[in-house]
Design an enzyme around this catalytic site. Structure first.
Site, PDB file in Angstrom:
ATOM      1  N   LYS A  49       0.838  -1.196   0.000  1.00 16.71           N
ATOM      2  CA  LYS A  49       0.000   0.000   0.000  1.00 16.71           C
ATOM      3  C   LYS A  49       0.877   1.250   0.000  1.00 16.71           C
ATOM      4  O   LYS A  49       1.966   1.262   0.580  1.00 16.71           O
ATOM      5  CB  LYS A  49      -0.950   0.018   1.192  1.00 16.71           C
ATOM      6  N   LYS A  78       0.898   0.153  10.120  1.00 13.30           N
ATOM      7  CA  LYS A  78       1.996   0.636   9.306  1.00 13.30           C
ATOM      8  C   LYS A  78       1.717   2.064   8.866  1.00 13.30           C
ATOM      9  O   LYS A  78       0.563   2.478   8.725  1.00 13.30           O
ATOM     10  CB  LYS A  78       2.202  -0.250   8.069  1.00 13.30           C
ATOM     11  N   ASP A  79       2.797   2.808   8.616  1.00 16.94           N
ATOM     12  CA  ASP A  79       2.681   4.220   8.258  1.00 16.94           C
ATOM     13  C   ASP A  79       1.791   4.422   7.036  1.00 16.94           C
ATOM     14  O   ASP A  79       1.829   3.643   6.084  1.00 16.94           O
ATOM     15  CB  ASP A  79       4.064   4.801   7.953  1.00 16.94           C
ATOM     16  N   ARG A  80       1.034   5.501   7.075  1.00 11.54           N
ATOM     17  CA  ARG A  80       0.241   5.877   5.909  1.00 11.54           C
ATOM     18  C   ARG A  80       1.124   6.497   4.830  1.00 11.54           C
ATOM     19  O   ARG A  80       1.031   6.143   3.660  1.00 11.54           O
ATOM     20  CB  ARG A  80      -0.856   6.868   6.322  1.00 11.54           C
TER      21      ARG A  80
END
Length: 338
Positions: A49, A78-80
């Site tokens: 992503k 998880k980080d955007r």
């Protein structure tokens, strides 16, 4: 509430840098290491992503499969604002067609079958590749610093994101400790921020005393690569040798019921009492973390570093020992549900 500048173990930052200028400059790959059964009621999806957070993707997967979002499993958030790869589990109640699943910035890399839902904390590590944009120092300072980090590890601080934008979650912790009634998720933010801040304060004191990477009498010791801890009545030569070769690490308290009533942040005396009154169980966290497979290169833009960290450790704990890094996303105040 502004955050303190926690003490660094390896000296002052070598240069000023910017991270996360673009999502592909902050890459995180989850290391799950699970033996799939090959059958069962759950599809395991390996998802890449970009510009999307974990919970948003989980909602999209649930909608596509016709299940509740709470039925979708993942090992960690998880980080955007990054390129990340992680696993999700989705029940096969309606045998969803994953070939028709299509969302901008999200793609399914692999599909496996397994008998059980993926639980939080099931992954072993995260692999990072991060670009630090900036002007690098001349000479061999950088190589010396990287070699020291590889050999000695870094203080295992919680990252700034744990405390909310501008330290807002610490103000929330103050309100909660003073008796404010908060929605469940905001109460969780308050408790997490309070415990993390108290741990960081205790670790900061050990860094300043140069004992963050040593086993002292009365310490708890964490067995490397596991959650196992044991108390240390006496720091003998054998324990000191095991600590030196990274087999064990000194560990500090995440305050709660069962922890000694010692407040490392005297300006926040209500937090420890509130945590115990709420029945939050105490836990331990290693004071030291060792980045594995640490490597670096010098592209035109600055410094690119890669390393692996165990779950729960923050990449920023490594970065801050190299550079004074400004997070482009946090500085811009970017927000959004995706």
């Amino acid at each position: 509430m502004p955050l303190p500048v926690w003490a660094r173990a390896h000296g002052a930052p070598l240069f000023a840098a910017q991270i996360r200028s673009r999502p592909d400059e902050f890459v995180v790959f989850e290391d799950l290491r699970i033996e799939f059964s090959g059958a069962g009621e759950h599809d395991y999806l390996h998802v890449e992503k970009t510009g999307a957070n974990t919970e948003w993707v989980a909602r999209r997967l649930a909608s596509h499969a016709g299940v509740r979002v709470g039925d979708v499993g993942y090992a960690g958030l998880k980080d955007r604002h990054a390129v990340t790869r992680q696993w999700f589990s989705v029940p096969r109640r309606q045998a969803p067609d994953w070939g028709s699943f299509s969302i901008d910035g999200v793609r399914v890399l692999e599909i496996r079958r397994h008998a059980r839902k993926l639980r939080r904390g099931a992954h072993r590590a995260n692999e990072f590749r991060i670009l630090l944009r900036g002007e690098l120092p001349a000479g061999d300072e950088l190589e010396t610093r990287m070699a020291a980090i590889a050999a000695l590890g870094v203080p295992n601080y919680f990252g700034e994101q744990r405390f909310g934008r501008g330290g807002a979650n610490l103000d929330l912790a103050d309100a909660w400790a003073a008796g404010a009634r908060l929605p469940r998720h905001r109460r969780g933010f308050a408790i997490s921020a309070a415990r993390s801040f108290l741990f960081n304060a205790a670790l900061d004191a050990r860094v300043r005393d140069a004992t963050w990477n040593r086993i002292l009498p009365g310490d708890w010791a964490n067995l490397d690569g596991s959650g196992s801890v044991f108390d240390v009545a006496e720091a003998d030569d054998e324990l000191e040798a095991r600590c030196a070769r990274m087999d064990i690490h000194p560990a500090g308290w995440l305050p709660g019921v069962g922890a000694p009533v010692i407040d490392p942040a005297p300006d926040r005396p209500a937090w420890t009492a509130a945590l115990q009154h709420a029945g939050v169980r105490a836990a331990h966290r290693s004071f030291r973390v060792c980045p594995r497979n640490l490597r670096w290169s010098r592209p035109e833009q600055g410094l690119e570093v890669g390393f692996s960290l165990p779950r729960g450790a923050y990449a920023t704990a490594v970065i801050r020992e190299i550079a004074d890094a400004r997070d482009a996303v946090r500085s811009a105040g970017t927000a959004g549900s995706r």
